[in-house]
Design a protein around this motif. Structure first.
Motif, PDB file in Angstrom:
ATOM      1  N   ASP A  59       0.797  -0.658  -0.257  1.00  0.00           N
ATOM      2  CA  ASP A  59      -0.144  -0.137   0.167  1.00  0.00           C
ATOM      3  C   ASP A  59       0.724   1.631   0.404  1.00  0.00           C
ATOM      4  N   THR A  60       1.669   1.110   0.449  1.00  0.00           N
ATOM      5  CA  THR A  60       3.023   2.605   0.515  1.00  0.00           C
ATOM      6  C   THR A  60       4.057   3.001  -0.652  1.00  0.00           C
ATOM      7  N   LEU A  61       4.456   1.264  -1.215  1.00  0.00           N
ATOM      8  CA  LEU A  61       5.092   2.182  -2.729  1.00  0.00           C
ATOM      9  C   LEU A  61       3.423   1.915  -3.529  1.00  0.00           C
ATOM     10  N   ARG A  62       2.047   1.895  -3.358  1.00  0.00           N
ATOM     11  CA  ARG A  62       1.089   2.390  -4.177  1.00  0.00           C
ATOM     12  C   ARG A  62       1.308   3.147  -3.874  1.00  0.00           C
ATOM     13  N   GLY A  63       0.417   3.471  -2.958  1.00  0.00           N
ATOM     14  CA  GLY A  63       0.647   5.521  -2.980  1.00  0.00           C
ATOM     15  C   GLY A  63       1.694   6.130  -3.669  1.00  0.00           C
ATOM     16  N   ILE A  64       2.453   6.048  -3.352  1.00  0.00           N
ATOM     17  CA  ILE A  64       4.214   6.263  -3.670  1.00  0.00           C
ATOM     18  C   ILE A  64       4.147   6.856  -5.506  1.00  0.00           C
ATOM     19  N   VAL A  65       4.067   5.907  -5.671  1.00  0.00           N
ATOM     20  CA  VAL A  65       3.794   5.977  -7.199  1.00  0.00           C
ATOM     21  C   VAL A  65       2.427   6.789  -8.214  1.00  0.00           C
ATOM     22  N   ALA A  66       1.622   6.349  -6.882  1.00  0.00           N
ATOM     23  CA  ALA A  66       0.269   7.317  -7.788  1.00  0.00           C
ATOM     24  C   ALA A  66       0.657   8.599  -7.068  1.00  0.00           C
ATOM     25  N   GLY A  67       1.186   8.698  -6.331  1.00  0.00           N
ATOM     26  CA  GLY A  67       1.235   9.993  -6.428  1.00  0.00           C
ATOM     27  C   GLY A  67       1.676  10.841  -6.573  1.00  0.00           C
ATOM     28  N   ARG A  68       2.754  10.278  -7.530  1.00  0.00           N
ATOM     29  CA  ARG A  68       4.335  11.286  -7.837  1.00  0.00           C
ATOM     30  C   ARG A  68       4.181  10.534  -9.119  1.00  0.00           C
ATOM     31  N   PRO A  69       3.388  10.805 -10.383  1.00  0.00           N
ATOM     32  CA  PRO A  69       2.902  10.183 -11.492  1.00  0.00           C
ATOM     33  C   PRO A  69       4.026  11.358 -12.734  1.00  0.00           C
ATOM     34  N   MET A  70       5.085  12.204 -11.857  1.00  0.00           N
ATOM     35  CA  MET A  70       5.831  12.964 -13.081  1.00  0.00           C
ATOM     36  C   MET A  70       7.637  11.729 -13.030  1.00  0.00           C
ATOM     37  N   PHE A  71       7.816  10.940 -12.280  1.00  0.00           N
ATOM     38  CA  PHE A  71       9.008  10.170 -12.462  1.00  0.00           C
ATOM     39  C   PHE A  71       8.621   9.294 -13.508  1.00  0.00           C
ATOM     40  N   ASP A  72       9.522   9.631 -13.842  1.00  0.00           N
ATOM     41  CA  ASP A  72       9.695   7.986 -15.462  1.00  0.00           C
ATOM     42  C   ASP A  72      10.260   6.897 -14.464  1.00  0.00           C
ATOM     43  N   ARG A  73      11.506   6.559 -13.358  1.00  0.00           N
ATOM     44  CA  ARG A  73      11.130   5.604 -12.620  1.00  0.00           C
ATOM     45  C   ARG A  73      11.462   5.511 -11.283  1.00  0.00           C
ATOM     46  N   TYR A  74      10.920   4.567 -10.298  1.00  0.00           N
ATOM     47  CA  TYR A  74      10.888   4.204  -9.129  1.00  0.00           C
ATOM     48  C   TYR A  74      12.079   3.484  -8.745  1.00  0.00           C
ATOM     49  N   LEU A  75      12.937   3.544  -7.848  1.00  0.00           N
ATOM     50  CA  LEU A  75      14.367   2.502  -7.345  1.00  0.00           C
ATOM     51  C   LEU A  75      13.879   2.346  -6.066  1.00  0.00           C
ATOM     52  N   LEU A  76      13.885   0.606  -5.862  1.00  0.00           N
ATOM     53  CA  LEU A  76      13.973   0.608  -4.228  1.00  0.00           C
ATOM     54  C   LEU A  76      14.870   0.104  -3.895  1.00  0.00           C
ATOM     55  N   LEU A  77      15.803   1.057  -3.023  1.00  0.00           N
ATOM     56  CA  LEU A  77      17.312   0.374  -3.249  1.00  0.00           C
ATOM     57  C   LEU A  77      17.396   0.393  -1.940  1.00  0.00           C
ATOM     58  N   LEU A  78      17.310  -1.204  -0.953  1.00  0.00           N
ATOM     59  CA  LEU A  78      17.493  -1.601   0.345  1.00  0.00           C
ATOM     60  C   LEU A  78      18.041  -2.607   0.619  1.00  0.00           C
ATOM     61  N   ASP A  79      18.255  -2.875   1.848  1.00  0.00           N
ATOM     62  CA  ASP A  79      19.539  -3.428   2.341  1.00  0.00           C
ATOM     63  C   ASP A  79      19.313  -4.444   2.813  1.00  0.00           C
ATOM     64  N   ARG A  80      20.542  -6.079   2.604  1.00  0.00           N
ATOM     65  CA  ARG A  80      19.557  -6.975   2.186  1.00  0.00           C
ATOM     66  C   ARG A  80      19.730  -7.576   3.946  1.00  0.00           C
ATOM     67  N   ASP A  81      20.467  -7.541   4.878  1.00  0.00           N
ATOM     68  CA  ASP A  81      19.970  -7.704   6.340  1.00  0.00           C
ATOM     69  C   ASP A  81      20.648  -8.797   6.480  1.00  0.00           C
ATOM     70  N   CYS A  82      21.574  -9.749   5.258  1.00  0.00           N
ATOM     71  CA  CYS A  82      21.652 -11.377   5.779  1.00  0.00           C
ATOM     72  C   CYS A  82      19.996 -12.060   5.465  1.00  0.00           C
ATOM     73  N   ASP A  83      19.164 -11.152   5.280  1.00  0.00           N
ATOM     74  CA  ASP A  83      17.732 -12.150   5.448  1.00  0.00           C
ATOM     75  C   ASP A  83      17.284 -11.920   3.438  1.00  0.00           C
ATOM     76  N   SER A  84      17.722 -13.532   3.612  1.00  0.00           N
ATOM     77  CA  SER A  84      17.351 -14.322   2.065  1.00  0.00           C
ATOM     78  C   SER A  84      16.098 -14.183   2.241  1.00  0.00           C
TER      79      SER A  84
END
Length: 186
Positions: A59-84
């Motif tokens: 839901d959070t990501l859906r809101g971010i994308v829907a609320g900011r349609p002016m972007f061509d690309r959205y990049l989720l860059l996250l830590d893996r933190d040893c969690d496969s």
């Protein structure tokens, strides 16, 4: 490249979605700017995400994308933190949105910074850094304490070394090489 066709003649607009934008932006933004030359890269600061679970919330990501349609690309860059299990969660989110791509830093974004500062690791091999579940505390914190100052606890200063070292970063962090391939796509 695919992003060039996507944006036409104007610069590509990219929104970085980070679990800790306060510090991670100083690592992620210069890397993405190097991967997509000429792109206008912005960091999501509102809402200010607090942790990977919130960044991967559907839901959070859906809101971010829907609320900011002016972007061509959205990049989720996250830590893996040893969690496969995080890769599957990231893949689920990117599968839901055609313009969302993602990358998990092994094990934290600070490892990407350390990849271009092998000389500051006191003889520790980079493979040891990549295998450590807490590289920020064990390796990045001492490097930042000794060599860093300024924004992001010194991350901005240390990332200036990226210029001329992108190939080193990509060879040491294959997840970024894979992201580069996704961004350049067919």
């Amino acid at each position: 490249a695919a992003l060039d066709r996507l944006a036409g003649a104007r610069p590509v607009k990219v929104l970085l979605i980070l679990e800790d934008p306060v510090n991670d932006q100083f690592i992620a933004k210069p890397i993405v700017e190097a991967l997509i030359p000429g792109a206008r890269v912005e960091v999501l600061t509102n809402p200010r995400l607090r942790g990977w679970a919130q960044a991967l919330d559907a839901d959070t990501l859906r809101g971010i994308v829907a609320g900011r349609p002016m972007f061509d690309r959205y990049l989720l860059l996250l830590d893996r933190d040893c969690d496969s299990t995080r890769q599957g969660k990231l893949d689920a989110r990117t599968d839901e949105h055609a313009r969302v791509a993602g990358c998990l830093a092994i094990e934290e974004l600070e490892v990407w910074m350390l990849a271009i500062h092998q000389d500051k690791l006191g003889g520790v091999g980079f493979s040891e850094v990549r295998q450590e579940c807490h590289p920020k505390e064990r390796f990045a914190a001492p490097v930042l304490a000794e060599h860093g100052a300024g924004p992001g606890g010194g991350r901005k200063h240390l990332m200036r070394a990226l210029s001329g070292n992108l190939s080193t970063l990509l060879s040491r962090c294959p997840e970024l090489k894979q992201l580069q391939g996704v961004l350049q796509g067919p």
